[in-house]
Design a protein around this motif. Sequence first.
Motif, PDB file in Angstrom:
ATOM      1  N   ILE A   7       0.847  -1.196   0.000  1.00 33.20           N
ATOM      2  CA  ILE A   7       0.000   0.000   0.000  1.00 33.20           C
ATOM      3  C   ILE A   7       0.884   1.248   0.000  1.00 33.20           C
ATOM      4  O   ILE A   7       0.670   2.183  -0.759  1.00 33.20           O
ATOM      5  CB  ILE A   7      -0.957   0.004   1.223  1.00 33.20           C
ATOM      6  CG1 ILE A   7      -1.999  -1.110   1.089  1.00 33.20           C
ATOM      7  CG2 ILE A   7      -1.661   1.355   1.388  1.00 33.20           C
ATOM      8  CD1 ILE A   7      -2.876  -1.315   2.300  1.00 33.20           C
ATOM      9  N   THR A  26      -6.304 -10.495  -4.820  1.00 31.86           N
ATOM     10  CA  THR A  26      -6.993  -9.809  -3.717  1.00 31.86           C
ATOM     11  C   THR A  26      -6.337  -8.463  -3.406  1.00 31.86           C
ATOM     12  O   THR A  26      -7.024  -7.463  -3.222  1.00 31.86           O
ATOM     13  CB  THR A  26      -6.957 -10.676  -2.436  1.00 31.86           C
ATOM     14  OG1 THR A  26      -7.288 -12.006  -2.794  1.00 31.86           O
ATOM     15  CG2 THR A  26      -7.927 -10.203  -1.397  1.00 31.86           C
ATOM     16  N   ALA A  34      -7.054  -5.843  -6.021  1.00 23.78           N
ATOM     17  CA  ALA A  34      -8.415  -5.319  -5.859  1.00 23.78           C
ATOM     18  C   ALA A  34      -8.475  -4.387  -4.648  1.00 23.78           C
ATOM     19  O   ALA A  34      -9.144  -3.346  -4.685  1.00 23.78           O
ATOM     20  CB  ALA A  34      -9.400  -6.474  -5.697  1.00 23.78           C
ATOM     21  N   GLY A  35      -7.746  -4.747  -3.578  1.00 24.73           N
ATOM     22  CA  GLY A  35      -7.707  -3.910  -2.379  1.00 24.73           C
ATOM     23  C   GLY A  35      -7.094  -2.542  -2.673  1.00 24.73           C
ATOM     24  O   GLY A  35      -7.601  -1.514  -2.235  1.00 24.73           O
ATOM     25  N   PHE A  87      -9.492  -0.606  -4.582  1.00 23.57           N
ATOM     26  CA  PHE A  87     -10.561  -0.183  -3.673  1.00 23.57           C
ATOM     27  C   PHE A  87     -10.156   1.103  -2.943  1.00 23.57           C
ATOM     28  O   PHE A  87     -10.966   1.996  -2.730  1.00 23.57           O
ATOM     29  CB  PHE A  87     -10.858  -1.299  -2.668  1.00 23.57           C
ATOM     30  CG  PHE A  87     -11.925  -0.947  -1.666  1.00 23.57           C
ATOM     31  CD1 PHE A  87     -13.269  -1.094  -1.978  1.00 23.57           C
ATOM     32  CD2 PHE A  87     -11.598  -0.453  -0.406  1.00 23.57           C
ATOM     33  CE1 PHE A  87     -14.260  -0.758  -1.069  1.00 23.57           C
ATOM     34  CE2 PHE A  87     -12.574  -0.111   0.504  1.00 23.57           C
ATOM     35  CZ  PHE A  87     -13.910  -0.270   0.180  1.00 23.57           C
ATOM     36  N   LEU A  88      -8.868   1.180  -2.577  1.00 23.28           N
ATOM     37  CA  LEU A  88      -8.375   2.364  -1.866  1.00 23.28           C
ATOM     38  C   LEU A  88      -8.059   3.521  -2.821  1.00 23.28           C
ATOM     39  O   LEU A  88      -7.678   4.599  -2.390  1.00 23.28           O
ATOM     40  CB  LEU A  88      -7.108   2.019  -1.071  1.00 23.28           C
ATOM     41  CG  LEU A  88      -7.274   1.112   0.141  1.00 23.28           C
ATOM     42  CD1 LEU A  88      -5.910   0.732   0.702  1.00 23.28           C
ATOM     43  CD2 LEU A  88      -8.112   1.774   1.223  1.00 23.28           C
ATOM     44  N   LEU A 134      -5.660   3.340  -5.105  1.00 25.15           N
ATOM     45  CA  LEU A 134      -4.222   3.369  -5.363  1.00 25.15           C
ATOM     46  C   LEU A 134      -3.816   2.455  -6.511  1.00 25.15           C
ATOM     47  O   LEU A 134      -2.644   2.340  -6.846  1.00 25.15           O
ATOM     48  CB  LEU A 134      -3.455   2.941  -4.095  1.00 25.15           C
ATOM     49  CG  LEU A 134      -3.750   3.734  -2.827  1.00 25.15           C
ATOM     50  CD1 LEU A 134      -3.072   3.102  -1.631  1.00 25.15           C
ATOM     51  CD2 LEU A 134      -3.267   5.167  -2.990  1.00 25.15           C
ATOM     52  N   ILE A 146     -16.108  -2.306  -6.733  1.00 17.31           N
ATOM     53  CA  ILE A 146     -16.699  -2.454  -5.391  1.00 17.31           C
ATOM     54  C   ILE A 146     -16.714  -1.094  -4.680  1.00 17.31           C
ATOM     55  O   ILE A 146     -17.709  -0.698  -4.083  1.00 17.31           O
ATOM     56  CB  ILE A 146     -15.924  -3.505  -4.545  1.00 17.31           C
ATOM     57  CG1 ILE A 146     -16.072  -4.894  -5.160  1.00 17.31           C
ATOM     58  CG2 ILE A 146     -16.413  -3.522  -3.088  1.00 17.31           C
ATOM     59  CD1 ILE A 146     -15.284  -5.986  -4.481  1.00 17.31           C
ATOM     60  N   THR A 154     -20.132   0.851  -3.440  1.00 19.01           N
ATOM     61  CA  THR A 154     -20.525   1.044  -2.039  1.00 19.01           C
ATOM     62  C   THR A 154     -21.307   2.360  -1.843  1.00 19.01           C
ATOM     63  O   THR A 154     -22.107   2.473  -0.925  1.00 19.01           O
ATOM     64  CB  THR A 154     -19.308   1.054  -1.079  1.00 19.01           C
ATOM     65  OG1 THR A 154     -18.328   1.917  -1.620  1.00 19.01           O
ATOM     66  CG2 THR A 154     -18.718  -0.318  -0.901  1.00 19.01           C
ATOM     67  N   VAL A 176     -22.088  -3.892  -6.011  1.00 17.74           N
ATOM     68  CA  VAL A 176     -21.091  -4.425  -5.074  1.00 17.74           C
ATOM     69  C   VAL A 176     -21.091  -5.951  -5.106  1.00 17.74           C
ATOM     70  O   VAL A 176     -20.029  -6.589  -5.064  1.00 17.74           O
ATOM     71  CB  VAL A 176     -21.392  -3.919  -3.639  1.00 17.74           C
ATOM     72  CG1 VAL A 176     -20.519  -4.625  -2.623  1.00 17.74           C
ATOM     73  CG2 VAL A 176     -21.155  -2.423  -3.548  1.00 17.74           C
ATOM     74  N   GLY A 224     -17.834  -8.589  -6.197  1.00 15.33           N
ATOM     75  CA  GLY A 224     -17.421  -9.316  -4.999  1.00 15.33           C
ATOM     76  C   GLY A 224     -17.504 -10.815  -5.214  1.00 15.33           C
ATOM     77  O   GLY A 224     -16.585 -11.559  -4.854  1.00 15.33           O
ATOM     78  N   PHE A 259     -12.829  -5.838   1.986  1.00 13.66           N
ATOM     79  CA  PHE A 259     -13.497  -4.659   1.418  1.00 13.66           C
ATOM     80  C   PHE A 259     -14.807  -5.014   0.735  1.00 13.66           C
ATOM     81  O   PHE A 259     -15.538  -4.140   0.298  1.00 13.66           O
ATOM     82  CB  PHE A 259     -12.563  -3.916   0.442  1.00 13.66           C
ATOM     83  CG  PHE A 259     -11.914  -4.778  -0.589  1.00 13.66           C
ATOM     84  CD1 PHE A 259     -10.657  -5.288  -0.372  1.00 13.66           C
ATOM     85  CD2 PHE A 259     -12.553  -5.071  -1.762  1.00 13.66           C
ATOM     86  CE1 PHE A 259     -10.053  -6.088  -1.320  1.00 13.66           C
ATOM     87  CE2 PHE A 259     -11.950  -5.868  -2.718  1.00 13.66           C
ATOM     88  CZ  PHE A 259     -10.690  -6.382  -2.490  1.00 13.66           C
ATOM     89  N   TRP A 260     -15.100  -6.310   0.628  1.00 13.88           N
ATOM     90  CA  TRP A 260     -16.417  -6.729   0.127  1.00 13.88           C
ATOM     91  C   TRP A 260     -17.310  -7.143   1.294  1.00 13.88           C
ATOM     92  O   TRP A 260     -18.474  -6.781   1.370  1.00 13.88           O
ATOM     93  CB  TRP A 260     -16.254  -7.894  -0.861  1.00 13.88           C
ATOM     94  CG  TRP A 260     -17.532  -8.273  -1.549  1.00 13.88           C
ATOM     95  CD1 TRP A 260     -18.355  -7.451  -2.258  1.00 13.88           C
ATOM     96  CD2 TRP A 260     -18.132  -9.564  -1.601  1.00 13.88           C
ATOM     97  NE1 TRP A 260     -19.420  -8.162  -2.756  1.00 13.88           N
ATOM     98  CE2 TRP A 260     -19.300  -9.460  -2.367  1.00 13.88           C
ATOM     99  CE3 TRP A 260     -17.785 -10.821  -1.083  1.00 13.88           C
ATOM    100  CZ2 TRP A 260     -20.135 -10.544  -2.627  1.00 13.88           C
ATOM    101  CZ3 TRP A 260     -18.611 -11.904  -1.345  1.00 13.88           C
ATOM    102  CH2 TRP A 260     -19.777 -11.760  -2.110  1.00 13.88           C
ATOM    103  N   ILE A 281      -7.697  -1.047   5.309  1.00 12.77           N
ATOM    104  CA  ILE A 281      -8.902  -1.090   4.473  1.00 12.77           C
ATOM    105  C   ILE A 281     -10.164  -1.011   5.337  1.00 12.77           C
ATOM    106  O   ILE A 281     -11.070  -0.222   5.075  1.00 12.77           O
ATOM    107  CB  ILE A 281      -8.899  -2.376   3.611  1.00 12.77           C
ATOM    108  CG1 ILE A 281      -7.812  -2.253   2.539  1.00 12.77           C
ATOM    109  CG2 ILE A 281     -10.262  -2.603   2.962  1.00 12.77           C
ATOM    110  CD1 ILE A 281      -7.613  -3.470   1.689  1.00 12.77           C
TER     111      ILE A 281
END
Lengths: 276, 309
Positions: free
Chosen positions: A116, A197, A200-201, A204-205, A207, A220, A224, A234, A238, B145-146, B248
């Motif tokens: 991250i 994963t 995707a994380g 999601f952030l 970045l 996702i 949200t 979502v 997912g 996050f899901w 997260i």
Amino acid sequence: MKGTALASIVLCLWTLLALTAPWLPLDPARIDLTHILAPPALHNWLGWDDLGRPVWERLIMGAHVSFLVAVGVVALSSTLGVIFGATTAYLGGWWDRLAVRIIDVFLAFPGILLTITLAGLLGPGIGNVIIALGTVGWVSYARITRAQVLSIKHRDHVRAAQSLGVHEMRIIFRHLLPLILSPLIIETTAGIASVITVEAGLSFLGLGVQPPAASWGSMIRDGTRYLLVAPHLVIAPGIALATVVLAVNLLGDALRDHLDVQKNRTQTSPITRKHR
Amino acid sequence: MIHFLASRLASALIVLFGVSCVVFLFIHMVPGDPVEVMLGESAGSSEREALRTSLGLDQPLVSQFRHYFTAISHGDLGTSLHSQRPVVELLVLRFPATAELAAAALCIALVLALPLGVTAALHRGSGWDRGTMALALLGMSVPSFWLGPLLALFFAVGLGLLPVSGREGLTSIILPALTLGIGMAAILARMLRASLLEILSLDYIRTAYAKGLPTTRVIWLHALPNAALPVITLLGLQLGGLLSGAVITETIFSWPGIGSLMVEAINRRDYPVVQGCVLLISLTYVGVNTLTDLACAALDPRIRLGANQ
């Protein structure tokens, strides 16, 4: 066994879709203002997103991105890790001691955190995500390769090659690496699930992959905001993500069981039979 | 034991030094000029020079590293570029929330994993075992996050039982802790089952049964303490996942901890705060793993004796 077969089918289907996505008649950026946040319908079975774009087509392009990142990261990190681990273990001495310290340092902090941070510092984009994940991911390959090479580097065939004057690099790549492929294959399987994963994380952030490109993580995140009115935004990415990761984990488990001698020993134990 | 303790502490110090080196290198590896990234293109040259001097970026790299290391060894992590407050102050303010969340997630993980792992191992091959392990595999595969938004949709929006986000009252911790704890519970349950099955196949367990000891006594007194060793090690390693997973989860639930501070800092390009967050999480991680090693050594004499040889 049924689970493994099902996992193989699911994974094959997703891989096929991901690989052929650029050549399929898809237009994931097509905006249809009359269908903003519309639920699944017969001609578009996963509905439309907040900009009126087809969710199914974006999901397939997202799969393409995920697989691209997974292949890129696994190729980068396994190459770096295997070369580092095999060379330092074979050379031994202070090279090996230094390698252990470097591996210890990288293992000492949580990989996802490092990814991250690095992704945040490098800035968004697929290339930077691959670099960030690869920079962190090589350590596990290096650790496994080092341990395996240490356990087989004194075998007779290696000594024979050394006494014949074979070059060190040739011994490592020709006579040692082919013997340690099994644990590396297992690590690669686990690595793919983890990379998908984490990518995707990161998306999601905010970045990872940037709009308008589709990514399961960013789908996702965007979904949200409309969770109450359009939960399909979502739920669909997912489920896609969970099925792929689950399938990879199941196959990884099957592979591990297949190669794990210890488990076969446990299976025949009278005590464990007693508890059946 | 003292020798083992000293060697583990020395090793932790070396690792911490390495961690700070890696963080320093990462911050200096950013492509382009960090000052430009921080101030934007509209900043004047005098402003840039002032920031460059205040960050010490006009010094040679070795000298920068010396200053950086001297400062962090004195607990000085710099000042936030955004809020102009000392980074240490921000970290002290936010850390309790993350620690609280991690502790709650750990409790949830243990409460779920212990009974599931033990009963699955005891009924190996049964429908219960297969079902539990399938559930655990699913728990491992579902990203936080899901899971987080879905839990919020069901428990907070649908049933109206819990708050959607924030840190107000005891109930607000349940959803973020569940989101973090479920994945960890799945990994722990699988590990505990595997470890217990391995132990149950050993001769001393056979002897315990042959002596006529009841199953509960064999499991709780003879098998579990030994099966717990790899689980304790995993628990220590999982704490790292928990702390980084918090990045997260805290973002999803607007939980005011280190994770959300780090994401805010990354988005604002507030490098001193990013650096402080990484160092603090790594310090906690290394500290917990050292404690885990010591706990394992206390439980298993082979570990501490092996270290002495």
